[in-house]
Design an enzyme around this catalytic site. Structure first.
Site, short mmCIF file in Angstrom:
data_model
loop_
_atom_site.label_atom_id
_atom_site.label_comp_id
_atom_site.label_asym_id
_atom_site.label_seq_id
_atom_site.Cartn_x
_atom_site.Cartn_y
_atom_site.Cartn_z
N SER A 143 -49.29 1.65 8.77
CA SER A 143 -49.19 1.96 10.53
C SER A 143 -49.50 3.08 11.16
O SER A 143 -50.16 4.43 10.81
CB SER A 143 -47.28 2.22 10.20
OG SER A 143 -46.86 2.17 11.80
N TYR A 157 -39.22 5.67 8.52
CA TYR A 157 -40.60 5.26 8.64
C TYR A 157 -41.98 5.48 8.27
O TYR A 157 -42.83 5.22 7.80
CB TYR A 157 -40.96 4.16 9.43
CG TYR A 157 -41.27 2.95 9.67
CD1 TYR A 157 -41.61 1.90 9.16
CD2 TYR A 157 -42.61 2.90 10.43
CE1 TYR A 157 -42.67 0.85 8.88
CE2 TYR A 157 -43.67 2.40 10.72
CZ TYR A 157 -43.88 1.09 10.18
OH TYR A 157 -44.73 -0.10 10.42
P1 NAP Z 1 -41.90 -8.64 10.16
O1 NAP Z 1 -42.80 -9.50 11.50
O2 NAP Z 1 -40.65 -8.35 10.12
O3 NAP Z 1 -42.22 -9.63 8.61
C1 NAP Z 1 -40.95 -8.65 7.43
C2 NAP Z 1 -41.72 -9.91 6.05
O4 NAP Z 1 -41.08 -8.99 5.06
C3 NAP Z 1 -40.59 -11.01 5.76
O5 NAP Z 1 -41.97 -11.74 5.16
C4 NAP Z 1 -40.19 -10.61 5.20
O6 NAP Z 1 -39.05 -12.11 4.37
C5 NAP Z 1 -40.15 -9.59 4.35
N1 NAP Z 1 -40.19 -8.36 3.40
C6 NAP Z 1 -38.90 -7.76 4.68
N2 NAP Z 1 -38.47 -6.88 3.23
C7 NAP Z 1 -39.19 -7.48 2.25
C8 NAP Z 1 -38.44 -7.48 1.12
N3 NAP Z 1 -37.39 -6.26 0.58
N4 NAP Z 1 -38.57 -7.82 0.13
C9 NAP Z 1 -40.08 -9.28 -0.27
N5 NAP Z 1 -40.28 -8.50 1.88
C10 NAP Z 1 -39.66 -8.18 2.28
O7 NAP Z 1 -42.93 -7.61 9.66
P2 NAP Z 1 -44.89 -7.60 10.43
O8 NAP Z 1 -44.40 -6.43 11.98
O9 NAP Z 1 -45.32 -8.54 10.10
O10 NAP Z 1 -45.01 -6.23 9.19
C11 NAP Z 1 -45.62 -5.54 8.17
C12 NAP Z 1 -46.11 -4.63 7.28
O11 NAP Z 1 -46.66 -4.47 8.72
C13 NAP Z 1 -44.36 -3.73 7.47
O12 NAP Z 1 -45.70 -3.05 6.30
C14 NAP Z 1 -44.93 -2.99 8.63
O13 NAP Z 1 -44.22 -2.00 8.55
C15 NAP Z 1 -46.27 -3.22 8.72
N6 NAP Z 1 -46.24 -2.51 10.42
C16 NAP Z 1 -45.94 -4.03 11.34
C17 NAP Z 1 -46.81 -2.72 12.75
C18 NAP Z 1 -45.86 -4.42 14.03
O14 NAP Z 1 -45.77 -3.46 14.88
N7 NAP Z 1 -45.10 -5.26 13.42
C19 NAP Z 1 -47.01 -2.40 13.19
C20 NAP Z 1 -47.28 -1.09 12.64
C21 NAP Z 1 -47.09 -1.97 10.35
P3 NAP Z 1 -38.45 -12.28 5.27
O15 NAP Z 1 -39.17 -13.88 6.38
O16 NAP Z 1 -37.68 -13.65 4.27
O17 NAP Z 1 -37.14 -12.07 5.91
#
Ligand code: NAP
Length: 248
Positions: A143, A157
């Site tokens: 991130s 985080y």
């Molecule tokens: P999201 O929409 O909240 O989706 C999270 C995903 O992770 C879901 O598929 C969830 O499964 C799964 N998950 C959560 N906890 C888990 C666990 N303990 N074991 C297995 N799966 C788990 O998140 P996102 O925004 O796509 O983020 C994905 C990655 O990108 C993360 O690492 C996040 O830190 C990073 N990121 C995101 C952003 C942003 O702005 N969105 C920015 C920087 C980095 P369920 O559907 O079953 O809950």
């Protein structure tokens, strides 16, 4: 070339987009999720509709046995792995460090750091040529918080993602001789559900306008970089940490 990949946290958000883009290339995808089976099933159907193969695999990345099982399930369905995306990650509601309790800190570090390290370890065991693997690629989802620090919001985080950057540097050097490339991406403000889980559903829209590109990013824009790093088009890229932040 068709590939077999496993994406953690692929039911929603960035992982889902990467899965669909992989499907559009005809790849086979292990779609891991934690608890939202309906979202995972919808992602599997969408990957198939895009032209790929997919299987939904429940498993919490905080559980070592579940991680091993999700790798086994992917390889049983599609054969030896070519790539792994270490994407599952969480935030908690924004707060200064002084207000964070031990349960929150454990949850963040168990999921984002230990979960990612264990998935990377399992990927190293399966992909390394000296262990019978085919070589391949690991993409770690870090991130922009790792270099911004996320003060008064998510320093926990941010620190967990700093660990992902360092894992990427070290593991790329370990696994280069094994035919395995290891890279990270650092998304910025991307429109997904993660902001609601941090208590600010509109966070990406509100802050995204302040980026040089003047808007938040989409999950597909991040998914494209993940799939490129998995693909043979990035064959000389390893140990890289790629910002996908609209210039933030
Ligand atoms: P999201 O929409 O909240 O989706 C999270 C995903 O992770 C879901 O598929 C969830 O499964 C799964 N998950 C959560 N906890 C888990 C666990 N303990 N074991 C297995 N799966 C788990 O998140 P996102 O925004 O796509 O983020 C994905 C990655 O990108 C993360 O690492 C996040 O830190 C990073 N990121 C995101 C952003 C942003 O702005 N969105 C920015 C920087 C980095 P369920 O559907 O079953 O809950």
């Amino acid at each position: 070339m068709s590939k077999v990949i496993l994406i953690t946290g692929a039911s929603r958000g960035i992982g889902r987009s990467a899965a669909l883009l992989a499907g559009a290339r005809g790849w086979s995808v292990g779609v891991n999720y934690a608890s939202n089976a309906q979202a995972a099933d919808e992602t599997v159907a969408a990957v198939r509709a895009a032209g790929g193969k997919a299987v939904a695999i429940q498993g919490d990345v905080r559980d070592e046995a579940a991680i091993i099982a999700m790798f086994d399930a992917t390889e049983e369905a599609f054969g030896k792995l070519d790539g792994v995306v270490n994407n599952a990650g969480i935030v908690a509601p924004g707060s200064p460090l002084a207000e964070m309790d031990i349960d929150r800190l454990r949850r963040i570090f168990d999921t984002n750091v230990l979960g990612a390290y264990l998935c990377a370890r399992e990927a190293a065991r399966r992909l390394s040529r000296s262990r019978g693997g085919k070589g391949g690629a690991i993409v770690n989802v870090s991130s922009a918080a790792a270099r911004l620090g996320a003060p008064n919001e998510y320093v926990d985080y941010a620190g967990s993602k700093g660990a992902i950057d360092v894992l990427t540097i070290g593991l790329s050097k370990e696994l280069g001789p094994e035919g395995v490339r290891v890279n990270a991406i650092r998304p910025g403000l991307i429109e997904t559900d993660i902001h609601a889980s941090g208590g600010r559903p509109d966070r990406a829209q509100v802050l995204g306008v302040q980026t040089p590109l003047g808007r938040p990013g989409t999950a597909d824009e991040v998914g494209e970089t993940i799939v490129w790093l998995l693909s043979d088009a990035s064959s000389y890229v390893t140990g890289a940490i790629l910002d996908v932040t609209g210039g933030r």
